[in-house]
Design a protein around this motif. Structure first.
Motif: not given
Length: 56
Positions: A32-39
């Protein structure tokens, strides 16, 4: 001489074939691609201080 070199090539091919079969067992999957960091939270901007009238 010719048959022994063919035997060596055959044994080498079998060994490499068996080694290629080693690895992770079970079904293959894509990670799975790494989770995007929260804005980052947008901080309210403070207006610049009022300019004082120019001294004459």
């Amino acid at each position: 001489m010719k048959s022994s070199s063919a035997l060596n090539i055959g044994i080498t091919a079998v060994v490499f074939g068996l080694l290629a079969g080693c690895g992770q067992t079970g079904p293959l999957y894509l990670p799975k691609p790494p989770a995007k960091p929260a804005a980052p939270a947008v901080s309210p901007t403070t207006p610049p201080p009022p300019s004082s009238p120019a001294a004459q």
